[in-house]
Scaffold this active site. Structure first.
Site, PDB file in Angstrom:
ATOM      1  N   SER A 110      -4.824 -16.826  29.146  1.00  0.00           N
ATOM      2  CA  SER A 110      -3.987 -16.908  30.353  1.00  0.00           C
ATOM      3  C   SER A 110      -2.492 -16.854  30.103  1.00  0.00           C
ATOM      4  O   SER A 110      -1.715 -16.823  31.056  1.00  0.00           O
ATOM      5  CB  SER A 110      -4.328 -18.166  31.141  1.00  0.00           C
ATOM      6  OG  SER A 110      -5.558 -18.005  31.810  1.00  0.00           O
ATOM      7  N   TYR A 216      -6.059 -23.086  40.863  1.00  0.00           N
ATOM      8  CA  TYR A 216      -5.918 -22.067  39.824  1.00  0.00           C
ATOM      9  C   TYR A 216      -7.115 -21.116  39.882  1.00  0.00           C
ATOM     10  O   TYR A 216      -8.249 -21.530  39.698  1.00  0.00           O
ATOM     11  CB  TYR A 216      -5.856 -22.760  38.471  1.00  0.00           C
ATOM     12  CG  TYR A 216      -5.413 -21.904  37.312  1.00  0.00           C
ATOM     13  CD1 TYR A 216      -4.081 -21.875  36.918  1.00  0.00           C
ATOM     14  CD2 TYR A 216      -6.323 -21.139  36.595  1.00  0.00           C
ATOM     15  CE1 TYR A 216      -3.668 -21.119  35.838  1.00  0.00           C
ATOM     16  CE2 TYR A 216      -5.930 -20.368  35.523  1.00  0.00           C
ATOM     17  CZ  TYR A 216      -4.601 -20.361  35.140  1.00  0.00           C
ATOM     18  OH  TYR A 216      -4.202 -19.596  34.064  1.00  0.00           O
ATOM     19  N   SER A 217      -6.846 -19.852  40.143  1.00  0.00           N
ATOM     20  CA  SER A 217      -7.916 -18.877  40.306  1.00  0.00           C
ATOM     21  C   SER A 217      -7.525 -17.558  39.651  1.00  0.00           C
ATOM     22  O   SER A 217      -6.527 -16.931  40.033  1.00  0.00           O
ATOM     23  CB  SER A 217      -8.208 -18.644  41.791  1.00  0.00           C
ATOM     24  OG  SER A 217      -9.099 -17.558  41.973  1.00  0.00           O
ATOM     25  N   ASN A 218      -8.316 -17.130  38.668  1.00  0.00           N
ATOM     26  CA  ASN A 218      -8.033 -15.865  37.989  1.00  0.00           C
ATOM     27  C   ASN A 218      -8.096 -14.671  38.923  1.00  0.00           C
ATOM     28  O   ASN A 218      -7.495 -13.625  38.650  1.00  0.00           O
ATOM     29  CB  ASN A 218      -9.024 -15.663  36.835  1.00  0.00           C
ATOM     30  CG  ASN A 218      -8.678 -16.516  35.617  1.00  0.00           C
ATOM     31  OD1 ASN A 218      -7.535 -16.934  35.447  1.00  0.00           O
ATOM     32  ND2 ASN A 218      -9.660 -16.783  34.791  1.00  0.00           N
ATOM     33  N   GLY A 361      -3.027 -20.470  27.210  1.00  0.00           N
ATOM     34  CA  GLY A 361      -4.081 -19.498  27.393  1.00  0.00           C
ATOM     35  C   GLY A 361      -5.292 -19.814  26.563  1.00  0.00           C
ATOM     36  O   GLY A 361      -5.168 -20.260  25.422  1.00  0.00           O
TER      37      GLY A 361
END
Length: 425
Positions: A110, A216-218, A361
């Site tokens: 991330s 939090y969302s990819n 990340g």
């Protein structure tokens, strides 16, 4: 210091503390794509003599603590008023005695998000994207809620379901596209199209109404990648090279289009349980990163991450007004790494330490990354940590090692006083 940084100054909930619940993500924060030229061998030669590990033994000891906590290896780079220091500890590969290469590539997870956010904000500066414009105006094919804006994607306030799964209110997990366990291991070379990931997320209920919460969302950053490609007419790899990689001479950074990890690198491993409950270990150095399109698929080096994050925070990539927007924390996003702005966290480490900007990340299996900087970009920590064939002690040894490393780099090595205990979140 701009007003967005003042907003987090003094908040003790976001100081040096790691809970077991977020420890794996923290790894990513602590340590720092596609095919690109092989790493120049001059990279390691370019490190000044003063960067040798023995010249700053406290930093070498700090990264050794992560190996002692159960991780396979670690490489780290510190740039500050004393110059540049690089070091590594542990093993490059299971069964080998060599340490991880200090100029090695790794999957940054991330830590990809600040790169994507920077490109989007550059397009805002160019007048090609409106920060508060509806995303559906650019990507009508997904039939998004018109209230979802570009800002909400970068800020994680869209409410869009995370396509790899979500936590239910009771703490259990609602599965999405497999990103862990044997099912991920068996499918780690599968190719996913970003449109496929978004459509899966759109088939699930939203977490909340756009702008009414933070999660939090990819999915948000996969959409941001598609937005960049739609507006520019170029692939994300082409646009990333044109706007960031080439201008900053980031020769070790790639947006992958392959399963390989090119150039010198440490190996990463993944532990999982099979049907009988037995633990298995698999080398996941090679994997298809398309499951993390736009949100965690890039490959880089500690040197390149330093160059990028220092340039970003010193104002070389964005105008002042947009850098301020990037650093404006959302009030509902407070967590272990600070509060979230547009692609970065803003974190107050407490007295004697000050504010740091960061984005961690954790690639799917094997690798975690740290990328931290002071607001002026003059002091940075970039690192990569790799998992091996044992379960690390996340609850105590890792927590202690993480706190010590941050204090060595950003707090002058001072120990925490007894009166600095951080309240539980």
């Amino acid at each position: 210091m701009d007003q967005s940084l003042h907003a987090v100054k003094g908040n003790r909930v976001r100081r040096l503390r790691v809970s077991q619940r977020v420890a794996v993500t923290a790894l990513a924060a602590l340590l720092a794509g596609a095919a690109a030229p092989a790493l120049a061998t001059a990279d390691s030669k370019a490190v000044p003599k003063a960067a040798a590990g023995q010249d700053r033994p406290e930093l070498q000891q700090a990264i050794q603590a992560f190996v002692d906590a159960g991780f396979l290896g670690m490489q780290a780079r510190v740039n500050d008023e004393r110059g540049e220091w690089v070091g590594s500890a542990g093993q490059r590969k299971l069964g080998a005695s060599a340490k991880p290469p200090t100029n090695g590539r790794f999957r940054i997870g991330s830590a990809t998000k600040p790169f994507i956010a920077t490109v989007v904000l550059q397009l805002v500066d160019d007048g090609k994207i409106g920060l508060d414009a509806s995303v559906v105006d650019y990507l009508p094919e997904f039939e998004l809620d018109r209230r979802i804006t570009v800002r909400m994607l970068l800020q994680h306030t869209s409410g869009l379901y995370a396509y790899t799964g979500e936590f239910r209110p009771d703490g259990s997990v609602e599965p999405g596209i497999p990103a862990a366990g044997r099912e991920w291991v068996d499918n780690r070379f599968k190719t996913y199209q970003p449109q496929e990931l978004v459509r899966f997320a759109m088939s699930r209920p939203a977490r909340f109404e756009p702008g009414k919460g933070w999660s939090y969302s990819n999915t948000n950053y996969t959409l941001a990648q598609l937005l960049i490609e739609k507006v520019t007419g170029h692939s994300i790899a082409e646009e990333m090279k044109r706007r960031i990689l080439r201008p900053l001479k980031l020769r070790g950074t790639v947006v992958p289009g392959t399963t390989d990890l090119p150039g010198p690198h440490a190996h990463g491993y993944y532990r999982y349980q099979d049907e009988s409950g037995q633990w298995k270990v698999v080398d996941v150095t090679r994997q298809n990163p398309s499951l993390q399109a736009g949100n965690g698929d890039m490959i880089s080096t500690t040197k390149d991450l330093h160059t990028f994050f220092s340039a970003l925070n010193s104002g070389k990539l964005l105008p002042t007004r947009l850098l301020a927007e990037m650093r404006k924390p959302h009030p509902k996003s407070a967590g272990i790494f600070g509060s979230y702005g547009l692609g970065i966290y803003v974190q107050d480490l407490g007295p004697g330490c000050g504010i740091v900007l960061n984005h961690n990340g954790s690639a799917t299996g094997g690798y975690s990354t740290a990328m931290l900087s002071t607001p002026d970009g003059k002091k940075t920590l970039t690192a990569s940590i790799t998992f091996g064939d044992v379960a690390p002690d996340l609850a105590q040894a890792f927590s202690k090692a993480l706190e010590n490393l941050l204090r060595q780099v950003f707090c002058g090595g001072q120990a925490r006083r007894a009166d600095e205990a951080t309240p539980a979140p």
